[in-house]
Design a protein around this motif. Structure first.
Motif, short mmCIF file in Angstrom:
data_model
loop_
_atom_site.label_atom_id
_atom_site.label_comp_id
_atom_site.label_asym_id
_atom_site.label_seq_id
_atom_site.Cartn_x
_atom_site.Cartn_y
_atom_site.Cartn_z
N GLU A 127 0.88 -1.28 -0.04
CA GLU A 127 0.03 -0.10 0.17
C GLU A 127 0.78 1.37 -0.09
O GLU A 127 0.52 2.36 -0.88
CB GLU A 127 -0.86 0.04 1.08
CG GLU A 127 -2.22 -0.71 1.30
CD GLU A 127 -1.93 -2.05 1.34
OE1 GLU A 127 -0.83 -2.69 1.45
OE2 GLU A 127 -3.13 -3.02 1.19
N CYS A 131 2.17 2.11 -3.19
CA CYS A 131 1.22 2.50 -3.98
C CYS A 131 1.06 4.10 -4.01
O CYS A 131 0.57 4.98 -4.87
CB CYS A 131 -0.13 1.83 -3.97
SG CYS A 131 -0.02 0.10 -4.88
N PRO A 176 -3.07 3.46 -8.49
CA PRO A 176 -2.63 2.59 -7.48
C PRO A 176 -2.82 3.37 -6.03
O PRO A 176 -3.18 2.73 -4.85
CB PRO A 176 -0.89 2.77 -7.52
CG PRO A 176 -0.73 3.66 -8.73
CD PRO A 176 -2.16 3.95 -9.28
N ALA A 177 -2.63 4.66 -5.97
CA ALA A 177 -2.91 5.30 -4.72
C ALA A 177 -4.40 5.09 -4.11
O ALA A 177 -4.62 4.60 -2.93
CB ALA A 177 -2.85 6.88 -4.74
N TYR A 192 -6.32 2.85 -4.79
CA TYR A 192 -6.59 1.18 -4.71
C TYR A 192 -5.92 1.08 -3.21
O TYR A 192 -6.67 0.54 -2.30
CB TYR A 192 -5.92 0.46 -5.53
CG TYR A 192 -5.79 -0.83 -5.31
CD1 TYR A 192 -6.86 -1.74 -5.16
CD2 TYR A 192 -4.69 -1.43 -4.78
CE1 TYR A 192 -6.79 -3.16 -4.94
CE2 TYR A 192 -4.62 -2.71 -4.15
CZ TYR A 192 -5.60 -3.82 -4.46
OH TYR A 192 -5.62 -4.90 -4.13
N ALA A 193 -4.81 1.62 -2.89
CA ALA A 193 -4.32 1.60 -1.57
C ALA A 193 -5.12 2.22 -0.64
O ALA A 193 -5.39 1.47 0.49
CB ALA A 193 -2.62 2.03 -1.54
N LEU A 201 0.00 -8.13 -6.71
CA LEU A 201 0.17 -7.53 -8.13
C LEU A 201 -0.71 -8.11 -8.88
O LEU A 201 -1.37 -7.55 -9.95
CB LEU A 201 1.49 -7.34 -8.37
CG LEU A 201 2.25 -5.98 -8.02
CD1 LEU A 201 3.62 -6.22 -8.73
CD2 LEU A 201 1.57 -4.83 -8.57
N PHE A 249 -4.18 -7.63 -8.45
CA PHE A 249 -4.71 -6.33 -8.99
C PHE A 249 -5.10 -6.23 -10.46
O PHE A 249 -5.88 -5.65 -10.80
CB PHE A 249 -3.81 -5.24 -8.48
CG PHE A 249 -3.97 -3.95 -8.86
CD1 PHE A 249 -5.09 -3.21 -8.26
CD2 PHE A 249 -3.26 -3.20 -9.84
CE1 PHE A 249 -5.38 -2.14 -8.59
CE2 PHE A 249 -3.74 -2.09 -10.27
CZ PHE A 249 -4.67 -1.27 -9.51
#
Lengths: 359, 295, 272
Positions: free
Chosen positions: B21, B24, C90-91, C93-94, C180, C183
């Motif tokens: 995370e 990301c 990605p951000a 999602y995190a 990954l 995802f």
């Protein structure tokens, strides 16, 4: 090589303790059912074994390997979720093949194994369909197929049948037993349905507030409950439980506001430590019956209910206490005065903390 | 790094557990830091920098407050923010109530209600100049309908222009308010309305006791999201009014672009930032105690 | 009030609102296709009386005066949306996978950047860009546009990923996939619609942008700037025509995608 061993496993979500120093051992090849009311930590337990949740303390062992800190893909476990979690953008074939593709299996191997599994589960004709085109039962089969195709060491089932209707549930229950016989793999199966638990499990683990309450074969769970919680949780209609005072008047006697039950002499030694104290007295509805007069208690019939084979009478035994009793023969209906005769061999006693008093 | 972390076993385990995370999210945070936090700090510093020499000075702020133009710009900003926000929330509510009706015609008209959202702000400025100019269409229509006898000079400054800018801005952004409120309306369980009807509640009672209270989080979200933008209003007043009616946004812009004075420009945008923060805090303290957390 | 009266009242309201929403657009379009004598008159007609495409012809014939801003705007908007998706997918999602408190905190921080007036960022950024050689470049403008685009995109995507069924992802992990792999093979393909909505919004917010463009460009303006140039010179036909041309792509997007512009996307990120 797939026994499961949990050593003092705890899982906390902030302030909330989901699993509390839990110890559990599941021998290889056994079908264990985890049973408990909602919120008792059953699903968390499965997630911790699968590696979807990291435990807060304690160790998880699969076979002889310590997998406590391993990610799911290094545990070789299969899991089936309550809502099946089929990938909606993949066909049935691709759903089943997904795990094999992740492991980069050869194309021919994937094809032959997917076909074999789909034949076993009778979904061969649906391989090119998409999940949304399948019925609930078929979706369940695909989810199961996806689990067995990878030949995992351990199967985890998280309430896999609770989204299906009653008839299908019974049908698939039978298939789970056959599947287990065929594969001989260790299975852990979570459910809140006691009938499902009793009919499937070689052993049932009753979970309560993150702790193991009892582990027993189904029959034993019913006939020999270790605690008041298990006694009350297993069986429909539930066991009658009365809080009574222990006295000795010649023989052992239980008394409480007008109710007085004389017990046989042989119970005396077991109940002696509780003299003048209180115990919980329990008996199953099926272990008692209504008679015209006599018996250990008497009272007025409040209502009767028929559950097919059996008919049960709700009897008011005084001081606003009601018990459920099997009704035999054609005995007077509602509002009639009856006696309640309890089978002496099937009486249970529990101490104030809910632990069984063996007699 | 790892060795450093190992001194704090708990922290290290947390970090290991969440490293996916963190990787990301890090690029976004770094970017936002470099391109918002750093510039803000630089703006604040710039506003405190003397024109010559070193040290810090409040002289730019003093200079600003001494100017009548800036005080007016502050007044304009606040009044436009209040006015346009009231119009937007009112109309947005009306739009949302209309669109929440399930009718084929309404479904067909849905794009029309969203459309203004798609019109670039600068274009909105152009359109509104056709409508509001002295010989513009608003005057024309109102006079043709007999409402007005002589044209209203909307662009002459003062309260008329404040109203005009607020209306122009509302035209564009009411759909956003509508969408936020509509999502709130749609998340209300229809069973509640059925229950209220069975309990004998009338339309207005149901609206007041069920719809409105359950919509409070959405209204709060809309007020904050839109309120912030209302203070930051820029392109519409610049295009419509330019020098003739400045808000703080255009004041800061013109101060730098026209008068080449970066220090007062920076100072005025810092004041705007302060005003926004104050407004949000005041609103959260008074009306929106539930905050956007519940939305 | 009885039913028919109520209904008439309702549809009258709808009609008036629709007129109010459509009329300004109609006027703009009308001016862009009207001959000058339809516009420069005491009482301009409500309908187009003398239709002409000459304003469009003039604009298109002006060559690079028109095409340079257009291509700069297109390239900037496309680049901005690609970059914003690369950063925010990605951000977001995190963030959507964090527990409630962390998620709420992060969203709030990102939301806070929306409170900053762009005017107070544009000035120092333009000074930095002059020093760094990014002034008046497409890439520099993209970076600036990202500042306003990222929070929106992130907001929408956190909503999208939060509503993604967690079981599917867990199942992929159980099936032996790493984070990954899960995802890319499961989460991404099933979230494409939401991601494209975020991309479209990014495009529109960059396309529409005015402040950064005016601070960061000198010789090569974007479309909105070019239009502002004509307005400030009082060229009513060029500005109307530019306005119509700028509006067309976003209009098409909005019409094509309005089914997907779900109200939920705007508030999804804020749901617990």
């Amino acid at each position: 090589m797939a026994e499961v061993k949990l050593e003092k496993v705890s899982k906390k979500f902030g302030e909330l303790t989901a699993l509390d120093q839990l110890d559990l051992f599941v021998p290889e090849g056994k079908f264990y059912v985890i049973l408990g009311p909602s919120g008792c930590g059953k699903s968390t337990l499965l997630n911790c074994i699968a590696g979807l949740e990291e435990v807060s303390a304690g160790r998880v062992l699969l076979g002889c390997r310590d997998v406590t800190h391993r990610p799911p893909y290094r545990r070789n476990i299969a899991m089936v979720f309550q809502n099946y979690a089929l990938y909606p953008h993949l066909s049935v074939y691709e759903n089943i093949a997904f795990g094999l593709r992740v492991r980069k299996a050869a194309r021919e191997e994937i094809s032959s194994r997917v076909r074999e599994v789909s034949r076993i589960l009778d979904i061969e004709h649906k391989l090119n369909s998409y999940p949304r085109e399948l019925s609930g039962g078929q979706q369940q089969r695909v989810a199961t197929g996806r689990a067995i195709v990878r030949d995992p060491d351990l199967f985890l089932f998280d309430e896999p049948l609770s989204n299906l209707d009653a008839k299908l549930r019974i049908e698939l229950r039978g298939e789970f037993i056959k599947l287990h016989q065929r594969l001989g793999k260790t299975i852990m199966y979570v459910t809140h349905d006691q009938v499902e638990a009793m009919s499937l499990g070689e052993a049932v683990v009753v979970l309560r507030e993150g702790r193991v309450e009892q582990i027993s074969p189904p029959r034993e769970l019913y006939h020999d409950p270790g605690t008041l919680f298990v006694a009350g949780f297993i069986g429909t209609p539930p066991m009658n439980v009365l809080s009574m005072e222990v006295g000795f008047d010649g023989g052992p006697v239980l008394a409480e506001e007008g109710i007085r039950i004389e017990l046989p002499e042989r119970f005396g030694s077991g109940l002696e430590p509780y003299q003048d104290g209180r115990v919980y007295f329990g008996f199953r509805p099926a272990a008692a019956r209504t008679i015209k007069e006599g018996g250990q208690m008497n009272g007025r019939v409040v209502y009767t209910e028929s559950l097919g084979e059996e008919t049960y009478a709700r009897v008011d035994v005084g001081s606003e206490r009601e018990v459920t009793v099997a009704r035999r023969g054609d005995i007077p209906g509602d509002c009639a005065q009856v006696g309640v005769e309890i089978d002496e061999k099937r009486m249970f006693f529990f101490d104030e903390n809910g632990n069984r008093i063996k007699i | 790094m790892n060795r450093l972390l190992s001194f704090f076993p708990l922290l290290a385990r947390r970090a290991r557990k969440k490293h996916f995370e963190l990787i990301c999210i890090l690029p976004l945070l770094i970017f936002l830091c470099v391109l918002t936090v750093v510039p803000i700090a630089r703006t604040v510093l710039l506003s405190l920098e003397p024109v010559e020499g070193n040290g810090l000075t409040m002289s730019h702020y003093r200079e600003l407050f001494a100017q009548e133009g800036f005080r007016l710009a502050m007044f304009h900003t606040v009044s436009i923010a209040f006015l346009s926000l009231s119009i937007e929330i009112g109309l947005g509510f009306l739009f949302a109530l209309i669109l929440s009706k399930s009718s084929r015609v309404i479904r067909f008209l849905r794009p029309v209600f969203i459309l203004p959202l798609a019109i670039p702000t600068a274009v909105v400025g152009v359109m509104m100049s056709y409508l509001f100019s002295g010989q513009g269409w608003i005057n024309r229509i109102l006079m043709d309908l007999g409402v007005l006898n002589e044209p209203v000079y909307w662009m002459s400054g003062g309260w008329r222009s404040i109203v005009m800018v607020s209306l122009a801005d509302s035209w564009k952004v009411t759909p956003i308010v509508m969408l936020i409120l509509l999502s709130g309306l749609q998340s209300i369980d229809p069973v509640l309305y059925k229950a209220a009807r069975i309990d004998g509640a009338g339309v207005f009672y149901t609206f007041r006791r069920i719809t409105l209270p359950l919509l409070v989080p959405s209204i709060t979200a809309a007020v904050i999201i839109r309120g912030v933008d209302a203070f930051r209003i820029f392109a519409v007043p610049l295009i419509l009014m330019g020098q003739n009616l400045k808000v703080i946004g255009t004041f800061a812009y013109l101060e730098y672009q026209e008068y080449n004075n970066p220090y007062t420009s920076a100072a005025s945008s810092v004041i705007l930032l302060g005003m926004i923060l104050c407004a949000v805090l005041i609103y959260l303290k008074t009306a929106g105690r539930k905050g956007i957390a519940g939305a | 009030m009885n039913r028919p009266v109520k209904r008439t009242f309702f549809w009258m309201t709808v009609l008036i609102l629709v007129c109010l929403l459509v009329f300004p657009m109609y006027i703009m379009l009308k001016i862009s296709v009207s001959a000058p004598r339809d516009v420069f008159t005491q009482n301009p007609p409500y309908l187009v009386r003398h239709f002409t495409l000459s304003h469009f012809r003039d604009v298109l014939a002006s060559g690079s005066v028109f095409f340079a801003p257009l291509s700069k705007s297109v390239v900037t908007a496309l680049g901005t949306s690609v970059l914003s998706l690369l950063l925010t997918v990605p951000a977001a999602y995190a963030i959507s996978r964090f527990r409630y408190r962390a998620r709420y905190g992060l969203i709030l921080v990102i939301f806070l950047t929306r409170m900053i007036p762009e005017i107070s960022i544009a000035l120092p950024v333009s000074i930095t860009f002059i020093k760094g050689g990014l002034f008046d470049t497409v890439f520099g403008l993209m970076l600036a546009h990202l500042v306003r685009v990222l929070p929106i995109s992130c907001f929408i995507l956190v909503g999208v990923f939060s509503s993604f069924p967690k079981e599917l992802e867990k199942q992929a992990l159980i099936d032996g996939a790493g984070r990954l792999y899960a995802f890319f093979k499961i989460v991404l393909p099933l979230s494409l619609r939401g991601i494209s909505v975020a991309g479209i919004f990014s495009f529109m917010f960059s396309w529409d942008e005015f402040i950064y463009a005016s601070y960061l460009t000198l010789s090569k303006p974007t479309m909105p700037l070019k239009m502002y140039y004509y307005i400030s010179r009082g060229n009513i036909f060029s500005s109307a025509t530019y306005a119509v041309i700028i509006t067309i792509p976003v209009l098409i997007f909005t019409f094509a995608l309005q089914r997907y512009i779900r109200p939920g996307y705007l508030s999804g990120a804020m749901k617990g």
